[in-house]
Design a protein around this motif. Sequence first.
Motif: not given
Length: 63
Positions: A27-41
């Motif tokens: 993957l080009p990025l870490h999925p956990a970071l994207l998931t947390e970003h999505t939940s916050l924004t």
Amino acid sequence: MSPAPARTAHDISSRALAWLHTNRAPLPLHPALLTEHTSLTSGGNRTILDTAIARRPLGLETA
């Protein structure tokens, strides 16, 4: 009848990347970071559901 609410790219990407991560795809990025970003924004009931779906295979679910 009103149309279904539009999903953001973050919602779809979080779930897709979580699924790919569980299948050991590179993957080009870490999925956990994207998931947390999505939940916050992002907001809305659909986003809450999508982030919950993405968190489970990533092992991020909270008690």
